[in-house]
Write a protein that holds these residues in place. Structure first.
Motif, mmCIF file in Angstrom:
data_model
loop_
_atom_site.group_PDB
_atom_site.id
_atom_site.type_symbol
_atom_site.label_atom_id
_atom_site.label_comp_id
_atom_site.label_asym_id
_atom_site.label_seq_id
_atom_site.Cartn_x
_atom_site.Cartn_y
_atom_site.Cartn_z
ATOM 1 N N THR A 286 26.665 45.908 61.222
ATOM 2 C CA THR A 286 26.776 46.741 62.424
ATOM 3 C C THR A 286 26.178 46.045 63.635
ATOM 4 O O THR A 286 26.663 46.193 64.758
ATOM 5 C CB THR A 286 26.072 48.089 62.201
ATOM 6 N N LYS B 217 31.671 46.450 65.448
ATOM 7 C CA LYS B 217 32.342 47.071 66.595
ATOM 8 C C LYS B 217 33.495 46.212 67.100
ATOM 9 O O LYS B 217 34.510 46.734 67.574
ATOM 10 C CB LYS B 217 31.340 47.346 67.718
ATOM 11 N N TYR C 207 36.538 46.826 64.682
ATOM 12 C CA TYR C 207 37.218 48.093 64.958
ATOM 13 C C TYR C 207 37.982 48.017 66.285
ATOM 14 O O TYR C 207 39.096 48.550 66.407
ATOM 15 C CB TYR C 207 36.220 49.246 64.976
ATOM 16 N N LEU D 179 35.102 54.269 67.038
ATOM 17 C CA LEU D 179 34.157 53.702 68.005
ATOM 18 C C LEU D 179 33.714 54.733 69.037
ATOM 19 O O LEU D 179 32.529 54.844 69.348
ATOM 20 C CB LEU D 179 34.803 52.509 68.723
ATOM 21 N N TYR E 192 27.248 52.146 66.546
ATOM 22 C CA TYR E 192 27.699 50.815 66.926
ATOM 23 C C TYR E 192 26.986 50.265 68.162
ATOM 24 O O TYR E 192 27.317 49.181 68.651
ATOM 25 C CB TYR E 192 29.217 50.832 67.166
ATOM 26 N N THR F 238 27.028 51.274 71.317
ATOM 27 C CA THR F 238 27.960 51.162 72.430
ATOM 28 C C THR F 238 27.860 52.405 73.305
ATOM 29 O O THR F 238 27.501 53.488 72.839
ATOM 30 C CB THR F 238 29.409 51.034 71.933
ATOM 31 N N LEU G 237 32.397 44.777 73.336
ATOM 32 C CA LEU G 237 32.534 44.837 71.882
ATOM 33 C C LEU G 237 32.672 43.444 71.273
ATOM 34 O O LEU G 237 32.203 43.193 70.169
ATOM 35 C CB LEU G 237 33.751 45.680 71.502
#
Length: 621
Positions: free
Chosen positions: A200, A211, A214, A244, A251, A253, A281
């Motif tokens: 991760t 991330k 994905y 996400l 993640y 983000t 990402l």
């Protein structure tokens, strides 16, 4: 300071190149493979091999070789002079000898070969405590193989799908083509492995984490809809994007949040946020301190390819031919289309949407004091009131908070009331009387474009007017002043996939999967509101009934202009055709041939190296 993957890459490149060059001459006893077994069969050598798979990103992002094929020849850009004419106008220069395509082809296949080598050696590599620990590292190779196959299939169509290493198996001199569907099947399979096994979080900046997998998988699923089974792949794209969007803490983000002084979109591109950006990402991580990059300091030259003519027309008003802040004005390549400036972005002075102001530089400042003469006023149709006005020098030593390298850089002094403003290129039209009294060179859309068309003016038809068609706003993403190392190089990290695009992928997928406008508008409005100050975010809200593919195509341009993806966006959305280009950017549409120009010619260097070039073909070129 956070360590960068480049600091490891610099150490492993020499070691790896020795093994790769040895492998070009495999003999019957396969001695070099024995040597490679010893090198790559141990954890340290294997991880050095994985590190090498990142190298070729540096020959794509921030370089002209990747900008022209992905941005030129779309609704957004025209070429400056003869630069990039093959891509921008689908002219005869777009042929098997084009150097840009050779770079994309060569770097993609080189990376794929390294990834295949790593995948081969992963079956016996020693030094990992568990299979999960090994797979977490191997997943980087699967991700990068998928990423490069995605580049290949979108640029060249169904070409050679390689799953074996030439270092191990030898060179294939009579390759066969695979279908685009076969490419996508392998890409998706590889990315599923990456999503499952990547960690991760990563400790090295620029290293691929979950991330990124994905993000790329969502992008791939959406692009796959152009080949059929639209609802199936749109649903997969939506589900992957929502993984996400719905799990930001998992993640690490988040979209940047606006306030009453700065929009979230502005914060996204702020230099202070570049090296630890919550929206990035997947990035090309750059070592800005020691220059430990594959080409050392030769990085981030994107900004100079979008510059207006600051060396001649601008210099008459005080700008410099080279600039720490703007770049090298003699490297100009692309200028914005009228469609991009005045239809995608709102052509008004103070829109709620800050994305035009944060995407383009439209104020260029004097590098030396310049007094307006009567000759200048006459040539540029200025009012007599501006004669004798001095445009002030704005150069000064930048503080470390402004520029990491403490350069002498524009926009440091004499900025009150724009007294140092030399060139002004708004995307809105200013009436002629007001413009004549502005003490600077002004070039607005009425100066650049033919009335009622999307074409730039032909200066020969306006012999009594100054030729201003190369005075235009300059794309300035990847240009934060903090990392302007020289008049060529910018040492910030470059985002390859970012969270804002994931919201747009989710919105488009929702439309393709059952025309779910209510779901799509939620994602669109989240992005649009973050593009405004909080006091004006309500002006950005759109209705669900407004959301369709055409709206989303414009919204992608507002959000993602200049980020190396417009060409494949048009391709996916069915807009890479002559009728659409004739309407939005006629110079790109003039030579466009439907069908043929959906793919690129295959480099001659590859065709000359294989024994079945005639049977292999060259995509209609």
């Amino acid at each position: 300071m956070k360590k960068n993957i480049n600091q490891k890459l610099a150490i492993v490149f020499l070691f790896l190149s020795i093994g790769i060059f040895q492998s070009c001459s495999l003999d019957e006893q396969n001695r070099t493979t024995v040597s490679l077994d010893k090198s790559y069969g141990e954890r340290s050598g294997f991880e050095g091999l994985i590190d090498s798979c990142y190298e070729n990103l540096y020959f794509l992002y921030g370089k002209v070789d990747f900008i022209a094929p992905n941005e030129a020849g779309t609704d957004s850009w025209e070429n400056v002079g003869s630069g990039g004419i093959g891509f921008a106008q689908y002219a005869s220069q777009l042929n098997p000898d084009d150097g840009n395509l050779k770079v994309i082809w060569g770097t993609a296949y080189s990376t794929i070969n390294l990834c295949n080598t790593a995948i081969y050696y992963a079956t016996d590599v020693k030094g990992y405590a568990t299979t999960d620990e090994l797979n977490a590292k191997l997943a980087e190779a699967y991700f990068l193989r998928a990423f490069n196959n995605f580049l290949l299939v979108e640029q060249f169509g169904g070409v050679v799908l390689r799953t074996k290493s030439s270092i191990i198996e030898g060179v294939d001199n009579a390759p066969v083509r695979s279908s685009e569907e076969e490419f996508y099947n392998l890409i998706i399979e590889d990315l599923k492995f990456a999503c499952t096994h990547l960690p991760t979080k990563q400790t090295l900046q620029g290293r691929i984490a979950k991330k990124a997998a994905y993000g790329l998988l969502a992008k791939v699923y959406l692009q796959r809809t152009r080949l059929g089974e639209v609802q199936k792949y749109a649903q997969l794209a939506l589900e992957t994007a929502e993984e996400l969007i719905n799990n930001p803490s998992k993640y690490n983000t988040a979209l940047y949040v606006s306030d009453n002084t700065k929009s979230g979109f502005a914060k996204l591109w702020s230099g202070q946020n570049n090296k630890n950006n919550t929206e990035f990402l997947f990035t090309q991580g750059i070592d800005h301190v020691s220059g430990l990059n594959p080409e050392a300091w030769n990085r981030g030259r994107t900004r100079q390819y979008y510059l207006p003519d600051l060396a001649t027309r601008g210099a008459e008003w005080g700008t410099g031919a080279t600039s720490i802040l703007y770049g090298r004005a003699n490297s100009r390549l692309l200028k914005p289309s009228k469609y991009l400036l005045t239809e995608v972005f709102s052509p008004v002075e103070s829109p709620a949407d800050t994305r035009f102001a944060e995407t383009f530089t439209f104020k260029f400042y004097a590098a030396a004091a310049k007094t307006i003469t009567q000759a200048m006023a006459t040539a540029y149709k200025k009012d007599a009131s501006v004669v004798g006005y001095t445009i002030k020098n704005t150069l000064a030593q930048a503080a470390p908070a402004v520029n990491f390298y403490s350069q002498r850089i524009e926009e440091q002094v004499n900025m009150n009331n724009d007294e140092g403003l030399a060139v002004f290129t708004p995307n809105w039209t200013i009436d002629a009387v007001t413009k004549s009294k502005m003490p600077m060179l002004v070039a607005d859309p009425s100066d650049l474009f033919e009335p009622g068309t999307n074409r730039y003016k032909d200066p020969a038809l306006y012999p009594n007017d100054p030729n201003l068609i190369n005075m235009f706003p300059a794309m300035r993403k990847f240009s934060a002043a903090l990392y302007c190392q020289s008049n060529q190089y910018w040492l910030g990290d470059i985002p390859i996939i970012r969270l804002g695009e994931i919201y747009l992928i989710a919105a488009e997928a929702a439309i393709l999967n059952g025309n779910d406008q209510n779901k799509a508008v939620g994602y669109v409005n989240t992005l649009r509101k973050r593009a405004a100050l909080t006091s004006r975010e309500n002006e950005m809200v759109v209705l669900a009934s407004q959301i369709n593919v055409d709206f989303l195509l414009k919204e992608r341009a507002r959000e993602l202009t200049g980020e190396h993806m417009r060409w494949i966006d048009l391709k996916r959305m069915g807009k890479l055709n002559k009728a659409y280009l004739d309407q939005t950017n006629p110079i790109a549409g003039t030579n466009f041939v439907d069908g043929k120009h959906l793919v690129r010619p295959i480099p001659r260097s590859f065709l000359d190296a294989i024994s079945n070039a005639t049977q292999f073909g060259n995509n209609g070129y």
